[in-house]
Each structure stands twice: as structure tokens, then as C-alpha cells.
Design a protein around this motif. Sequence first.
Motif: not given
Length: 60
Positions: A21, A24-30, A34
Motif C-alpha cells: 500500500k 502504491n501510494q508513492k508510485t501510483k503503480v497498482p 507489483y
Amino acid sequence: MARKKMSTTIYITAEQSELLKLLNQKTKVPIAEYIRQGIDLVLEKYKTQLPGQSSFDDLR
């Protein structure tokens, strides 16, 4: 061209979930992306265990 994706259920630890999580918040990659990348890494690592033809490179 995008491949068809299959739905599956996995169980991960609470720590893995939290770290995914945050990533995801840092990179915006779902998170699912990953997880797919992790599966690809495992399949590459154990490719010699999978059935199929060997390439000439595998014989060296």
C-alpha cells in the motif's frame, strides 16, 4: 497488445499488505502490477523446473 488477465485469490501477510500500500501510494503503480512482477521474477528464477523445450543457451 494487452493480455487477458485471470482472477485469483492470494493470501499475504499484514506487513506485505502495508508495504504494498505504501509503495502504491508513492508510485501510483497498482498493487496487482507489483504482484504480477513478483510472479514473473519467480517464474524466471525457476524456469528450469518448468516443462518445455530447452534452448541452445540452456545447454551451455
